[in-house]
Design a protein around this motif. Structure first.
Motif, PDB file in Angstrom:
ATOM      1  N   GLY A 185      -8.887  47.092 -37.720  1.00 62.39           N
ATOM      2  CA  GLY A 185      -7.569  48.103 -38.757  1.00 62.39           C
ATOM      3  C   GLY A 185      -6.893  47.076 -39.415  1.00 62.39           C
ATOM      4  N   ARG A 197      -5.561  47.064 -42.648  1.00 60.95           N
ATOM      5  CA  ARG A 197      -4.450  47.835 -43.130  1.00 60.95           C
ATOM      6  C   ARG A 197      -2.802  47.260 -42.246  1.00 60.95           C
ATOM      7  N   PRO A 206      -3.490  43.492 -45.259  1.00 65.91           N
ATOM      8  CA  PRO A 206      -4.446  43.772 -46.108  1.00 65.91           C
ATOM      9  C   PRO A 206      -4.674  42.389 -47.250  1.00 65.91           C
ATOM     10  N   ARG A 244      -9.377  51.271 -36.281  1.00 67.49           N
ATOM     11  CA  ARG A 244      -7.404  51.675 -36.577  1.00 67.49           C
ATOM     12  C   ARG A 244      -7.304  50.517 -35.379  1.00 67.49           C
ATOM     13  N   PRO A 293      -1.570  55.807 -38.437  1.00 68.48           N
ATOM     14  CA  PRO A 293      -2.003  55.350 -40.691  1.00 68.48           C
ATOM     15  C   PRO A 293      -0.617  55.302 -40.513  1.00 68.48           C
ATOM     16  N   LEU A 323      -2.402  49.905 -49.270  1.00 63.93           N
ATOM     17  CA  LEU A 323      -3.914  48.919 -48.092  1.00 63.93           C
ATOM     18  C   LEU A 323      -5.055  49.274 -48.705  1.00 63.93           C
ATOM     19  N   GLU A 337     -10.971  53.814 -41.223  1.00 63.98           N
ATOM     20  CA  GLU A 337      -9.771  54.190 -39.826  1.00 63.98           C
ATOM     21  C   GLU A 337     -11.618  54.518 -39.395  1.00 63.98           C
TER      22      GLU A 337
END
Lengths: 572, 637
Positions: A366, A369, A372, A445, A464, A490, B182
């Motif tokens: 992740g 996220r 970025p 994630r 998220p 993101l 994800e």
């Protein structure tokens, strides 16, 4: 007679000496930026006055007697082969200082690091400018000492061992290199590289050429590094601080491969022809071996270090083909690898600084996220490194393979076809390890992430949509302390995206970096690329795109040069 | 005029750059409105340059149609005789020069029209489909970049330029499949797609080397004109075929395509059905004279196509995921094009490429509408949607009719052209290819009918889903999707329905006629397949007609275990080898280094024994040496 090459070596040297003055020492990093910027300006000036109509000739030479008793001369100059490397060195050193300004070294003693890096720059530039064999060797050695200190003083946990291994291994290589250079000297009677290259090996017996090529090649192969002489590299890279890794991968490795292009192949053509199959075999073994080793690495920095083994394998394969196109590819790959791997190590350093580890399992996923910009730039750098056409990494590898497809007439074609096929599979493996790493680190994630000290941050939340942990200094920065901290924008953008907005964001965040860095590192929230980081990274990104889209910028300079290095007789 | 070609390629590229760099520029002070602004800006960046590119392409086609006849005897030379070429610069590499050349002829323009129209439709559709997606700006920019890369392939006049576009397409495909990263499964699918195609691309690059070195240049015209020995040509074309198999998802490199359906549905329509997968077929057509001069390559292509079309069609019959049905059907249809090429008819292949591009993009966009409504990809969650989604029903019916090859839809004509080409083909594998093609027509009818019936008829099985995970479309309240999504589907339905008539009209102008005899046979076979499925479904509408496969159903659903075989034979051994290399590196290679260090220390320990500070020992040693030298001097002289 030109003062530019001398100035290129003298300015960083004087700068290093001046850094001992107490008044300067207090603002060492600013001094370092100023000196390296001056060197960069000189390098750009060098590129500007360079006559592109005749890149094959040595230009801007300065030739002074140095030790007349031995016939040693202080002979500097540039041609199409060395010019890109000189500019690359000046640029990377400057960017390292820019990075250093925002991210002081963990071990403290910033002034010492500045001096060390400036001395390092003297050696690196001198190596690429020297036109006398012994002068070349001196500069080649000058580099080792500062790099030893960079690793041993500012490195990670295992720095001592890594630094000792680095210096002993490369010193051993240098000793062998010196023997080879002395063989050339005794046989040819001169140390002048221009004269030696002009003779294309006449005057040196075949057996002496083979012996000298073996010794010089081994010495350079340690530095390049060639499989199986590479094991100092992963340790050194992993333990070195960010700036050390960048310069090590971006410039130091190039000194080895530059030696092949400047000394080993033009001066000893018969030796090269006799040993090229071996060089090629070790090169492709390095490509396959390095890529496979990357595939099973857990540590991000170590993986990038092994990727250098693979990439330098392509460079050596290009040399081994002994064709203009192969040498072109090798030189192109050299520069491209300097830019791309420099960027990769900057990014790996940024990741390590934020997560406190570079272990991929502990990094979790992740990153796109959480960070970025860093994640997108990492994607970009990996894609460039795996050789996507349109970015710099492609052309060098493609031309090296093309060289192996039709090697010089003296070499066995079927053998080199096998080399080419292995190299081709190596590109697939290269793509495999980079994409797997991206998939592990940037995708998914962010749940498993650990923080270096203290409990895992709540920022690593499952949802998220949940906002990341707020910045402690948020009240001081009321207006969106960072677009990057909001949960929304993101994008796995291609890096250019950071652009001006990113720099502005970084500037806002960067204010907090130094204040927040000292107390309680564990509590430090994740912040995306800072202004200093972006300033250090974006020039590399721009150049990677430029050389990728317009390879002629580099090939036009190197093509005539390599043709003259090989002489007209060797080309098929 | 070549400037127009360059503009067509560069406009989407500029759109991609703008989409990545400029969508959020200056939006930081807008607060909550920033997202909307960025979204709207990205939509403009995506659509306007695409629209201009499309308009310019049409203009280009018109000007080519009136151009001078310089194409040498290829199938488009009657219809679009014009031809333009322009070189920006020549890059000297030290051996074979690379020329940055664009060219434009009938083949380029035909494919170019397909690309820009489908890309524009997909961009418009995506505006609605990705409305709530925070990463829409990067998504639309990647679609633009893909369009630009595909156009570069289409208009490339040099093999290396073509290869650059070819690889950038692969990157865009990777980025877009992994758009919802994800989810680890999407990420894996993206990596797999890139790696499998890259494996083929290595062969492709080597094929380019062989051709370029033999011809002394990478310019396509030089390569096609050069006098290359047949052995070299066979080697080159076989190597190129590896890249073609990778990009066009042909056996044995087809396994990435079904997994690639993890990407957003518009991407499946654009990249993985209509354009990128067609690039392989396009390249063969582009270099067709070289392939024609290498019959063994065409035989290999024929066998590969014959195996692929039937296997993929059977796999499509057993899938439960609507997008995977369409993905396997894409593999099968691409194999048709390959078979036509193998049989010697690039006209039939390109005809089917264009009509397939239209109807498959239509099918995917409709599938997206259905999935958008249902919130699931699985056919077993659908059913009875005919009333809820009337527009989707009709457009998708047209798409399925074209897929099954029912008149008057476009697929009927193009598939007939392919079948008659295969029937007249020569070569040792021709009977096998023809039998496989005919059988596949029946299976195609069957799976098209199954998907159609299970989606739109029978009892409704729609279950309300909670918040869908990423990778699955959003649940919508309304009956039909927003208009921006319906329009592209409606527009694409027109060529899917009528392109065949137009194409066969143009074909008859060029002297090619529909052969009604074989057409009737294939129609009968298709109807037979569809009829069997209908009968089965009729008897038990709630059960899956795929049960007609009996014990073969599971192997078909798993696509004959090819994935498992690759995992066992390639992926896992490579990873095992990688771990072995790491162990070797630590123990053997580095062990030797560390061992030499220890050995040196040990040796120094031995030598130190002599340096123990005992003066008597030193003098004894000195004396012994003296004696030795004296004796030696006496004995030797």
């Amino acid at each position: 007679m030109s003062w530019l090459p001398i100035a290129l070596v003298a300015v960083p040297l004087l700068g290093a000496l001046a850094a001992f003055v107490p008044a300067v020492r207090d603002s060492a990093v600013a001094w370092g930026i100023a000196v390296s910027a001056a060197v960069l300006v000189l390098a750009v000036a060098l590129a500007a006055v360079f006559d592109y109509a005749r890149p094959a000739e040595m230009q801007l030479q300065t030739d002074q007697p140095w030790i007349p008793g031995l016939g040693l001369r202080f002979h500097l100059g540039v041609d199409g082969v060395s010019l890109p490397l000189v500019v690359l060195t000046a640029l990377l050193t400057f960017l390292c200082f820019v990075h250093l300004a925002g991210h002081p070294p963990e071990g403290g003693r910033t002034g010492g690091l500045v001096v060390t890096l400036l001395v390092l720059e003297v050696g690196m530039l001198g190596t690429f400018l020297a036109l006398d064999l012994l002068l070349f060797f001196v500069f080649f050695e000058v580099v080792l000492v500062p790099m030893y200190f960079v690793i041993a003083l500012w490195g990670g946990a295992g720095r001592r061992q890594a630094a000792v291994k680095f210096i002993l291994y490369t010193l051993l290589g240098s000793a062998v290199l010196l023997i080879g250079l002395l063989v050339v000297w005794t046989q040819a009677g001169t140390l002048d590289m221009v004269a030696l290259a002009g003779r294309h090996g006449s005057g040196i017996a075949r057996s002496a050429q083979i012996l000298a090529f073996l010794a010089i090649g081994l010495g350079l192969a340690v530095k390049t590094p060639m499989w199986p002489l590479h094991t100092w590299l992963p340790d050194a890279h992993t333990e070195a601080p960010t700036v050390g890794s960048v310069l090590l991968a971006g410039v130091l490795l190039k000194m080895g491969s530059y030696g092949f292009a400047r000394i080993a192949i033009p001066v000893l053509p018969e030796g090269a022809a006799a040993l090229a199959p071996w060089l090629g075999a070790f090169a492709v073994a390095g490509i396959a071996y390095g890529s496979l080793a990357c595939l099973a690495q857990r540590d991000l920095k170590r993986m990038i270090a092994y990727s250098s083994v693979g990439h330098m394998g392509f460079v050596l394969l290009g040399f081994a083909s002994l064709t203009p196109v192969g040498l072109n590819g090798a030189l192109f790959a050299n520069v491209a690898h300097g830019l791309i791997t420099g960027l990769l190590f900057f990014l790996a350093g940024a990741v390590k600084e934020r997560y406190g580890t570079a272990d991929m399992v502990r990094l979790g996923g992740g990153m796109l996220r959480r960070l970025p910009y860093v994640g997108s730039l990492l994607t970009f750098a990996c894609v460039a490194s795996l050789g996507l056409p349109g970015l710099a990494g492609f052309w060098g590898e493609m031309l090296a393979l093309l060289g192996a497809y039709r090697p010089a007439a003296a070499l066995s074609r079927p053998l080199f076809l096998v080399f080419m096929a292995v190299g081709g599979l190596g590109t697939v493996l290269t793509a495999a390890y980079f994409l797997l790493m991206l998939s592990r680190v940037t995708h998914g994630r962010a749940v498993e992430t650990v923080s270096p000290a203290g409990p895992p941050e709540p920022a690593a939340s499952l949802e998220p949509a949940a906002p990341l942990e707020p910045l402690p200094l948020e009240p001081a920065l009321p207006l969106e302390p960072a677009a990057s901290l909001e949960p929304v924008p993101l994008e796995p953008v291609r890096p250019g995206a950071t652009g001006a907005a990113g720099a502005a964001v970084g500037a806002a965040v960067g204010v907090g970096t130094r204040e927040g860095a000292e107390p309680g590192r564990g509590r430090r929230p994740f912040r995306d690329a800072t202004a200093h980081e972006l300033a250090a990274w974006l020039p590399l990104v721009a150049l990677i795109v430029l050389f990728g889209l317009w390879p002629k910028a580099l090939l036009a300079v190197t093509t005539p040069a390599v043709q003259s290095l090989l002489g007209s007789g060797v080309a098929p | 005029m070549i400037a127009v070609v360059a503009l067509i390629v560069l406009l989407p590229f500029a759109a991609a750059a703008a989409g990545l760099l400029a969508t959020r520029l200056g939006t930081r002070n807008l607060g909550p409105r920033a997202e909307r602004v960025a979204y709207r800006r990205a939509a403009w960046f995506a659509i306007v340059p695409g629209g201009v590119s499309a308009a310019l392409t049409v203009w280009l086609a018109a000007s080519l149609a009136g151009g001078a006849g310089t194409s040498e005897g290829r199938f488009w030379s009657e219809l679009l005789p014009g031809r333009v070429e322009g070189t920006l610069t020549v890059v000297e590499t030290g051996s074979v020069p690379i020329s940055l050349t664009l060219r434009d002829d009938g083949l380029s323009v035909l494919t170019g029209i397909l690309v820009v129209v489908v890309a524009l439709a997909v961009q418009v559709y995506s505006v609605g489909y990705m409305r709530d997606e925070p990463r829409y700006p990067s998504y639309s920019a990647f679609v633009s970049l893909f369009t630009s890369a595909m156009l570069l392939v289409v208009y490339a006049g040099d093999l290396i330029v073509l290869y650059a576009g070819w690889e950038i397409m692969g990157l865009c495909s990777y980025l877009l499949i992994g758009h919802w990263w994800e989810d680890r499964a999407n990420s894996r699918a993206a990596v797999k797609a890139f790696l499998v195609t890259r494996l083929g691309d290595v062969g492709f690059l080597f094929g380019i080397f062989v051709l370029g070195t033999a011809a002394g240049g990478f310019r396509i015209d030089d390569v096609l004109r050069a006098d290359i020995p047949q052995g070299t040509l066979i080697a080159a074309t076989l190597l190129l075929l590896a890249g073609v198999a990778g990009k066009s998802a042909q056996v044995p490199l087809h396994t990435w395509l079904p997994d690639a359906m993890a990407g957003p549905t518009p991407i499946s329509a654009l990249i993985h059905a209509a354009t990128m997968v067609a690039a392989g077929i396009f390249v063969v057509a582009r270099l067709y004279p070289a392939f024609l001069a290498a019959p063994p390559t065409l035989d290999v292509l024929g066998v590969v196509a014959a195996v692929g079309m039937l296997g993929a069609a059977l796999a499509a019959l057993a899938q439960d995921d609507l997008k995977r049905v369409l993905a396997y059907s894409t593999i099968s249809q691409l194999a048709y094009m390959g078979a036509a090429l193998a049989a010697g008819s690039d006209l039939a292949a390109m005809f089917h490429l264009v009509s397939h591009g239209a109807f498959k993009a239509l099918l995917f966009l409709c599938a997206g509408l259905v999935i958008h409504h249902v919130g699931s990809n699985l056919i077993s969650h659908m059913g009875g949607l005919r009333r809820a989604l009337p527009i989707t029903f009709w457009t998708m019916t047209i798409g399925f009719a074209a897929l099954a090859g029912l008149p008057p839809a476009s697929g009927f004509f193009s598939k007939d052209a392919v079948l008659s080409a295969v029937e007249h083909g020569t070569g040792p594998a021709q009977p096998f290819v023809y039998a496989s093609a005919l059988l596949t027509v029946g299976v195609t009818g069957a799976y098209a009918a199954r998907a159609w019936l299970r989606t739109f008829f029978g009892p409704a099985r729609v279950e309300p889903l909670a918040e869908p995970p990423p990778g699955v479309a959003h649940v919508f309240d309304g009956r039909e999707a927003p208009r921006s999504m319906l329009w592209p589907a409606g527009v694409l339905a027109v060529p899917a329905l009528l392109l065949g008539l137009a194409g066969s009209a143009a074909g008859s102008a060029a002297g090619v006629k529909v052969e009604w005899g074989p057409a009737a046979v294939s129609l009968a076979v298709a109807l037979l397949g569809a009829g069997i499925v209908y009968a089965l479904w009729r008897s038990a509408p709630e059960q899956d007609p795929a049960r007609l496969l009996g014990p073969f159903r599971v192997p078909c659903e798993r696509a004959f275990y090819v994935d498992a075989a690759y995992a066992a034979l390639v992926a896992r051994p490579v990873l095992r080898l990688a771990r072995a290399v790491v162990r070797t590196d630590a123990r053997v290679v580095d062990g030797a280094v560390r061992g030499s260090g220890r050995a040196t220390l040990g040796l120094s320990g031995l030598v130190r024994l002599a340096q123990n500070g005992n003066a008597q020992l030193y003098v004894t040693g000195l004396f012994a040496g003296l004696v030795l030298i004296a004796v030696a001097a006496v004995v030797l002289t």
